[in-house]
Design a protein around this motif. Structure first.
Motif, mmCIF file in Angstrom:
data_model
loop_
_atom_site.group_PDB
_atom_site.id
_atom_site.type_symbol
_atom_site.label_atom_id
_atom_site.label_comp_id
_atom_site.label_asym_id
_atom_site.label_seq_id
_atom_site.Cartn_x
_atom_site.Cartn_y
_atom_site.Cartn_z
ATOM 1 N N ALA A 90 0.818 -1.213 0.000
ATOM 2 C CA ALA A 90 0.000 0.000 0.000
ATOM 3 C C ALA A 90 0.855 1.267 0.000
ATOM 4 O O ALA A 90 0.387 2.334 -0.417
ATOM 5 N N ALA A 91 2.098 1.145 0.477
ATOM 6 C CA ALA A 91 2.993 2.302 0.529
ATOM 7 C C ALA A 91 3.810 2.466 -0.748
ATOM 8 O O ALA A 91 4.484 3.486 -0.926
ATOM 9 N N ALA A 92 3.761 1.482 -1.636
ATOM 10 C CA ALA A 92 4.506 1.586 -2.898
ATOM 11 C C ALA A 92 3.957 2.739 -3.720
ATOM 12 O O ALA A 92 2.736 2.924 -3.798
ATOM 13 N N PRO A 93 4.824 3.553 -4.337
ATOM 14 C CA PRO A 93 4.346 4.709 -5.107
ATOM 15 C C PRO A 93 3.444 4.278 -6.257
ATOM 16 O O PRO A 93 3.790 3.369 -7.018
ATOM 17 N N ILE A 94 2.306 4.928 -6.378
ATOM 18 C CA ILE A 94 1.335 4.535 -7.389
ATOM 19 C C ILE A 94 1.884 4.736 -8.795
ATOM 20 O O ILE A 94 1.567 3.970 -9.717
ATOM 21 N N TRP A 95 2.729 5.757 -8.959
ATOM 22 C CA TRP A 95 3.316 5.985 -10.281
ATOM 23 C C TRP A 95 4.293 4.858 -10.645
ATOM 24 O O TRP A 95 4.435 4.499 -11.811
ATOM 25 N N GLY A 96 4.935 4.286 -9.618
ATOM 26 C CA GLY A 96 5.829 3.161 -9.856
ATOM 27 C C GLY A 96 5.066 1.922 -10.294
ATOM 28 O O GLY A 96 5.529 1.171 -11.162
ATOM 29 N N LEU A 97 3.899 1.714 -9.695
ATOM 30 C CA LEU A 97 3.065 0.587 -10.090
ATOM 31 C C LEU A 97 2.644 0.723 -11.550
ATOM 32 O O LEU A 97 2.633 -0.254 -12.300
#
Length: 222
Positions: A90-97
């Motif tokens: 949940a803490a992973a950057p959304i742009w990275g996903l």
């Protein structure tokens, strides 16, 4: 083409594992193991004949479908099963996903299968167009999200990505259950490199899309 698909999947697994190495040991370990297991099954194969369904393929398809669904089901129960891993994801950057979805360029393998005459045009063309679109536009969506923009665009993009997977699964299922008359039969989906795509890239893509939509819709609602 197999090497190309293997390389893309391997890079995605390594990048994810590297990112989570100090955030969630469970995710950092599971991702490469998941990839390795998918490679082993890809080498073995699921359906023995390309272009036609044979006796036993229905049972193989049900097992294949269960293996495809397992990572997604695990993601859905992750908050209760592994809270620490859930928080790390949940803490992973959304742009990275979003940017990670560039691995979907591996959908070009369907073009090769179409040219070889082992994949029906309805399946190959739909997956090819949508996969390549998602892969190419992933960097644009990632850039917009990195700048704090493009939330509506990202929602639509994720829905297109999920539609890609849904159409592919429905076409294969419709064929093996005799609902759709596809020629040749899409049984090549159970041979290399499509087993790897189905067991690793597809569920990983579904998880990314669902996770992104969860966050985007929450922001929109807020």
């Amino acid at each position: 083409m197999n090497f190309f698909v293997y390389g893309l999947a391997g890079v995605a697994a390594i990048v994810c594992s590297f990112y989570f190495r100090s955030r969630s040991r469970a995710l950092a370990l599971i991702l490469p193991l998941w990839f390795a297991l998918a490679v082993v099954i890809d080498q073995i194969g699921v359906f023995p004949v390309a272009g036609a369904w044979v006796d036993g393929d229905l049972i193989r398809f049900l097992i294949f479908g269960a293996l495809m669904s397992l990572p997604v089901v695990s993601y859905l129960v992750l908050p209760r099963l592994a809270p620490e891993a859930h928080r790390a994801l949940a803490a992973a950057p959304i742009w990275g996903l979003a940017g990670l979805q560039t691995y979907r360029i591996g959908g070009l393998a369907f073009l090769v299968a179409l040219q070889d005459g082992v994949m029906p045009a309805a399946l190959a063309i739909s997956v090819l167009i949508l996969d390549v679109f998602i892969a190419i536009s992933a960097l644009v969506v990632a850039y917009l999200l990195r700048r704090g923009r493009g939330h509506r665009t990202a929602i639509a993009w994720n829905l297109v990505g999920l539609t890609d997977f849904t159409v592919a699964v429905l076409l294969v299922a419709g064929s093996i259950f005799g609902i759709l008359a596809l020629s040749p039969a899409p049984s090549a989906i159970g041979q290399s490199p499509f087993v790897l795509i189905s067991l690793f890239q597809l569920p990983l893509g579904v998880i990314i899309h669902v996770e992104m939509l969860r966050r985007l819709m929450r922001r929109r609602g807020g």
